[in-house]
Design an enzyme around this catalytic site. Sequence first.
Site, PDB file in Angstrom:
ATOM      1  N   HIS A 110     -11.532  33.786   5.863  1.00 61.17           N
ATOM      2  CA  HIS A 110     -11.513  34.806   6.613  1.00 61.17           C
ATOM      3  C   HIS A 110     -12.244  35.075   8.234  1.00 61.17           C
ATOM      4  CE1 HIS A 110      -8.996  36.567   3.592  1.00 61.17           C
ATOM      5  NE2 HIS A 110      -8.027  36.213   4.536  1.00 61.17           N
TER       6      HIS A 110
ATOM      7  N   ASP B 234     -13.816  38.547   7.775  1.00 57.44           N
ATOM      8  CA  ASP B 234     -15.552  38.248   6.258  1.00 57.44           C
ATOM      9  C   ASP B 234     -16.547  37.971   6.562  1.00 57.44           C
ATOM     10  OD1 ASP B 234     -13.047  38.450   5.160  1.00 57.44           O
ATOM     11  OD2 ASP B 234     -12.797  36.227   5.011  1.00 57.44           O
TER      12      ASP B 234
ATOM     13  N   GLU C 252       0.738  30.311   2.550  1.00 60.27           N
ATOM     14  CA  GLU C 252       0.986  30.366   1.936  1.00 60.27           C
ATOM     15  C   GLU C 252       1.816  31.243   1.648  1.00 60.27           C
ATOM     16  OE1 GLU C 252      -3.549  31.485   0.870  1.00 60.27           O
ATOM     17  OE2 GLU C 252      -2.739  32.689  -0.546  1.00 60.27           O
TER      18      GLU C 252
ATOM     19  N   GLU D 109      -0.739  29.333  -4.731  1.00 64.23           N
ATOM     20  CA  GLU D 109      -1.376  30.581  -5.242  1.00 64.23           C
ATOM     21  C   GLU D 109      -1.081  30.030  -6.370  1.00 64.23           C
ATOM     22  OE1 GLU D 109      -4.446  32.994  -3.096  1.00 64.23           O
ATOM     23  OE2 GLU D 109      -3.637  34.714  -4.916  1.00 64.23           O
TER      24      GLU D 109
ATOM     25  N   HIS E 249       1.059  34.294  -6.826  1.00 59.18           N
ATOM     26  CA  HIS E 249       1.969  34.217  -5.955  1.00 59.18           C
ATOM     27  C   HIS E 249       2.693  33.797  -6.662  1.00 59.18           C
ATOM     28  CE1 HIS E 249      -1.013  35.010  -1.731  1.00 59.18           C
ATOM     29  NE2 HIS E 249      -1.710  35.734  -3.424  1.00 59.18           N
TER      30      HIS E 249
ATOM     31  N   ASP F  71      -5.121  27.989  -4.415  1.00 56.28           N
ATOM     32  CA  ASP F  71      -5.272  28.652  -4.512  1.00 56.28           C
ATOM     33  C   ASP F  71      -5.415  29.157  -5.859  1.00 56.28           C
ATOM     34  OD1 ASP F  71      -6.867  29.266  -2.046  1.00 56.28           O
ATOM     35  OD2 ASP F  71      -5.672  31.090  -1.169  1.00 56.28           O
TER      36      ASP F  71
ATOM     37  N   ASP G  33      -1.186  41.605  -7.487  1.00 61.17           N
ATOM     38  CA  ASP G  33      -2.177  39.860  -7.612  1.00 61.17           C
ATOM     39  C   ASP G  33      -3.217  40.664  -8.584  1.00 61.17           C
ATOM     40  OD1 ASP G  33      -2.811  37.930  -6.140  1.00 61.17           O
ATOM     41  OD2 ASP G  33      -2.887  37.900  -4.324  1.00 61.17           O
TER      42      ASP G  33
ATOM     43  N   ASP H 173      -6.149  38.599  -8.983  1.00 56.99           N
ATOM     44  CA  ASP H 173      -6.128  37.146  -8.136  1.00 56.99           C
ATOM     45  C   ASP H 173      -7.731  37.413  -9.557  1.00 56.99           C
ATOM     46  OD1 ASP H 173      -5.506  36.694  -5.668  1.00 56.99           O
ATOM     47  OD2 ASP H 173      -6.654  38.081  -4.925  1.00 56.99           O
TER      48      ASP H 173
ATOM     49  N   ASP I 277      -9.426  31.462  -4.768  1.00 56.58           N
ATOM     50  CA  ASP I 277      -8.742  32.793  -4.298  1.00 56.58           C
ATOM     51  C   ASP I 277      -9.032  33.452  -5.588  1.00 56.58           C
ATOM     52  OD1 ASP I 277      -8.037  35.066  -3.118  1.00 56.58           O
ATOM     53  OD2 ASP I 277      -5.986  33.893  -2.058  1.00 56.58           O
TER      54      ASP I 277
HETATM   55  C1  XLS Z   1      -3.751  37.354  -0.374  1.00 57.94           C
HETATM   56  C2  XLS Z   1      -4.006  35.857  -0.112  1.00 57.94           C
HETATM   57  C3  XLS Z   1      -4.693  36.028   0.842  1.00 57.94           C
HETATM   58  C4  XLS Z   1      -5.032  34.299   1.261  1.00 57.94           C
HETATM   59  C5  XLS Z   1      -5.755  34.274   2.945  1.00 57.94           C
HETATM   60  O1  XLS Z   1      -3.004  37.794  -1.398  1.00 57.94           O
HETATM   61  O2  XLS Z   1      -3.970  35.261  -0.916  1.00 57.94           O
HETATM   62  O3  XLS Z   1      -6.786  36.259   0.014  1.00 57.94           O
HETATM   63  O4  XLS Z   1      -5.201  33.302   0.394  1.00 57.94           O
HETATM   64  O5  XLS Z   1      -5.420  35.338   3.983  1.00 57.94           O
HETATM   65 NI    NI Z   2      -5.052  33.098  -1.699  1.00 52.89          NI
HETATM   66 NI    NI Z   3      -3.226  36.182  -3.232  1.00 57.71          NI
END
Ligand code: XLS
Ligand code: NI
Ligand code: NI
Length: 438
Positions: free
Chosen positions: A99, A102, A230, A266, A269, A294, A305, A307, A337
């Site tokens: 991003h 970042d 996404e 993702e 998600h 992702d 989430d 991750d 991700d």
């Molecule tokens: C958040 C998203 C984010 C995207 C990029 O849940 O996964 O990390 O991948 O903005």
């Molecule tokens: Ni993501």
């Molecule tokens: Ni995410």
Amino acid sequence: MAYFESINKIKYEGAKSTNPFAYKYYNPEEVINGKTMEEILRFSVAYWHTFNADGSDPFGVGTAIRPWDHLKGLDLAKARVEAAFEFFEKLDVPFFAFHDVDIAPEGSTLKETNENLDVIVSMIQDYMKTSKTKLLWNTANMFTNPRYTHGAATSPNADVFAYSAAKVKKGLEVAKELGAENYVFWGGREGYETLLNTDMKLEQDNLARFFHMAVDYAKEIGLNVPFLIEPKPKEPTKHQYDFDVATGLAFLQKYDLTDYFKFNIEANHATLAGHSFEHELRTARINGMLGSVDANQGDTLLGWDTDEFPTDLYTNTLAMYEILKNGGLGQGGLNFDAKVRRGSFDTEDLFHAHIAGMDAFAIGLKVANKLIEDKVLDNFIEERYSSFTKGIGLDIVEGKTNFRELEAYALQLTEIKNTSGRTERLKALINQYLLETL
Ligand code: XLS
Ligand code: NI
Ligand code: NI
């Protein structure tokens, strides 16, 4: 200066290796069906989770111990770039993703923010001259700063819409400068908290207007890469407009955007939306909309989430099955991700985590490839639908019949015979392949 001094380049040593800093299954050079593992898997490091995240959660402050902790502002940003390229080289990954916020700190004005970005982008450009690691995608963070509290392109405030447009404009320019392979739109706060204060139609129309302007600007500057939506059903808003692939696809179709967009799917998600990872991949694939992935995983006991790094071999196998059936990811990749757990605060955990994810996807790739080679599911499915390859079924598929004829056909049927779906047999077969392919 080296940030990860004690760690050498991670190499493939094979399944028998006991070296924690070696790949056991990911062999970048191994050829599978005419392509190397590196070319098929297209792994990417997520900048935010790896170089920015500090392990903080809603209940506690950061725990991560990082060699750049003592720095601030642009100095910190520069140190992170140096560390990032050392990390990419040591992992030997072909891609990364970020991003805007970042890589460079936000200034007190948009102009200052853009100037900070320019400094870091040109530094990254220099590194990219000698590094093999390329930019899979970049994106604009339009959810952290309080100005986005009611959304960005779907904010009720036109000034926020304009500001967001300026952010994406800059993001597209950065994508062009760094040779990004895609540009991502994750709908951070593009959704609603309550319908009581929301003009849902205007918000969605505005989102489409925003995307059309992005497409126009990309054309203007000659940035010819897929735009990726996404999907995510919730978090941070209660209802996100890009709920899942099916919802996102209907949106793109309604607003005439399908030529420019695909999906970045993702895993976590997907599960938040009440789908499996492979369901989202399949939905995108059969509609020609699978752009990138992702790669992470959620936790069935936690409803958010999380991750996590994707270590579940079963899920990775079914995901790679979809990806191989798609003919690969094209310009997309497998972007981690994913973040180390709060308790995994050492720098070396960043390596362990990526090695774990890469090895687990390499296994998924091999097993999925074998399943496809042996036509395990294909043969079964072909047989299961064979009634549509002859007689009345063929007439249906070829559009040669109608309700009247079908009624006449049904009236003369004396018996309808179904065959078993064999779910358990197929699951056992997958287990067998998982254990015997490697
Ligand atoms: C958040 C998203 C984010 C995207 C990029 O849940 O996964 O990390 O991948 O903005
Ligand atoms: Ni993501
Ligand atoms: Ni995410």
